[in-house]
Design a protein around this motif. Structure first.
Motif, mmCIF file in Angstrom:
data_model
loop_
_atom_site.group_PDB
_atom_site.id
_atom_site.type_symbol
_atom_site.label_atom_id
_atom_site.label_comp_id
_atom_site.label_asym_id
_atom_site.label_seq_id
_atom_site.Cartn_x
_atom_site.Cartn_y
_atom_site.Cartn_z
ATOM 1 N N ASN A 27 0.861 -1.192 0.000
ATOM 2 C CA ASN A 27 0.000 0.000 0.000
ATOM 3 C C ASN A 27 0.894 1.238 0.000
ATOM 4 O O ASN A 27 1.669 1.452 0.928
ATOM 5 N N PRO A 28 0.838 2.049 -1.074
ATOM 6 C CA PRO A 28 1.751 3.203 -1.119
ATOM 7 C C PRO A 28 1.428 4.248 -0.071
ATOM 8 O O PRO A 28 2.286 5.049 0.291
ATOM 9 N N GLY A 29 0.174 4.295 0.415
ATOM 10 C CA GLY A 29 -0.204 5.267 1.422
ATOM 11 C C GLY A 29 -0.209 6.688 0.877
ATOM 12 O O GLY A 29 -0.151 6.921 -0.330
ATOM 13 N N LEU A 30 -0.273 7.652 1.759
ATOM 14 C CA LEU A 30 -0.292 9.060 1.400
ATOM 15 C C LEU A 30 0.900 9.769 2.033
ATOM 16 O O LEU A 30 1.323 9.426 3.138
ATOM 17 N N HIS A 31 1.413 10.742 1.284
ATOM 18 C CA HIS A 31 2.499 11.528 1.845
ATOM 19 C C HIS A 31 1.981 12.359 3.007
ATOM 20 O O HIS A 31 0.784 12.656 3.118
ATOM 21 N N GLU A 32 2.894 12.723 3.860
ATOM 22 C CA GLU A 32 2.512 13.557 4.988
ATOM 23 C C GLU A 32 1.948 14.883 4.489
ATOM 24 O O GLU A 32 2.490 15.508 3.580
#
Length: 360
Positions: A27-32
């Motif tokens: 899961n690449p997720g989201l940047h801060e």
């Protein structure tokens, strides 16, 4: 007995030594999230709000300037090789639209809510729950836009957009004079919605050649395209009409003349004396959208418009028997002058051409 291969639900064999499919892709997720200056600094927020309001105000000023230029800049003035009036209109209208566009962009980038949203794909048809959620999201977006709690931005936007309607109203004056103005001071013979070149005693002449017509020139079943004689002799000054005056007169005064058996005519009320020995005269302009008509069926006395197939019965006051036309062709009352030529008893008793605002 052998064990059947393991599948992934799509009838495709799966290697049991490989990891589960869900583990193949991380899961690449989201940047801060990076907060904007306007999100953390009230002064920057107020400054951005004033910038947006200034852009909307600039748009409003350009719109007002456009209206002023319309009345103050003469259409003959030039700037270099350019017309000053058109140049002013173009620049000021561009400024009015640009101010609103850039203002909305700045509003969205600096003042509206700045959050990341993940949306999963769904089937094409939405459920009732999804529709309710969409309405809720729209309401939430409206709240996050801040339009309710930013009266400076809201009011300046409404003022700029509202003023943009005024140039459209003012520019309608350039479409031409009103019918009342034309009647009071006609720029051309027969100008206006209510009148044509036809008048009492004017001869009916053949189109193109301009020769007058005697009743004996026509046989039963004949149809002749005709015009008012004023197109050729110019009326009072005796000069033929030219240019715009010719086009205006011809576009409204064109008629068709037909001859039928007198006993086949069904005259309208008050039109008992509008024909001469079975000769009838009607406007050539279709009452649907104004196409010229001359497709005649002599046995039925039907005149067909080639554009949209409106059909008129010329023996029955040009009654509409088929098609989208809303009213009969206007009829021109005929008589014979002292020299035996066909003449009009008067102008048309109703406007020619397409119907408008429920007339008739």
């Amino acid at each position: 007995m052998s064990t059947p291969p393991v599948t992934d639900g799509h009838d495709e064999p799966v290697d049991e030594n490989l990891p589960a499919r869900d583990d193949l892709y991380a899961n690449p997720g989201l940047h801060e999230h990076q907060w904007r200056p306007t999100d953390v600094d009230p002064k920057a927020e107020k400054r951005a709000e004033r910038q947006v309001a200034a852009l909307f105000t600039l748009s409003a000023l350009c719109t007002v300037g456009l209206l002023v230029a319309y009345f103050t800049v003469d259409e003959d003035d030039t700037v270099g090789n350019l017309g000053a009036q058109n140049l002013a209109f173009g620049l000021l209208l561009a400024g009015a639209l640009l101010g609103i566009g850039v203002g909305i962009i700045q509003w969205a980038r600096k003042l509206m809510a700045d959050v990341e949203i993940v949306e999963y794909r769904h089937p094409a048809s939405s459920s009732d729950e999804d529709r309710a959620a969409t309405v809720e999201a729209l309401n939430q977006g409206l709240e996050e836009s801040g339009i309710g709690r930013r009266p400076l931005v809201r009011n300046s936007l409404l003022g700029a957009v509202g003023l943009l309607g005024l140039p459209a109203i003012v520019f309608l004056r350039d479409l031409g004079p009103t019918n009342a103005q034309v009647v009071a001071n006609p720029p051309f013979p027969g100008s206006g919605l209510e009148h044509t070149l036809w008048e009492k005693g004017m001869r009916v002449v053949r189109d193109v050649v301009g020769t007058p017509i005697r009743p004996s020139d026509l046989e039963i079943g004949d149809l002749v395209n005709a015009e008012p004689e004023a197109l050729f002799n110019g009326g009072e000054d005796g000069e033929p009409l030219e240019g715009v005056a010719l086009q205006v007169g011809k576009s409204k005064g064109a008629v068709v003349v037909v001859r039928v058996e007198p006993d086949e005519i069904i005259p309208g009320k008050g039109r008992e004396n509008w024909s001469v020995d079975g000769i009838l005269c009607y406007s050539k302009i279709c009452t649907h959208v104004g196409c010229p008509i001359s497709l005649y069926e002599r046995t039925t006395h039907h005149l067909l418009c080639p554009c949209h197939q409106s059909t008129f019965d010329l023996s029955d006051s040009a009654r509409v028997v088929f098609g989208p036309a809303a009213r009969p062709l206007p009829q021109l009352a005929l008589a014979v002058d002292d020299e035996g030529y066909l003449v009009a008893q008067s102008d048309f008793s109703e406007p020619v051409g397409p119907s408008y605002w429920e007339r008739g």
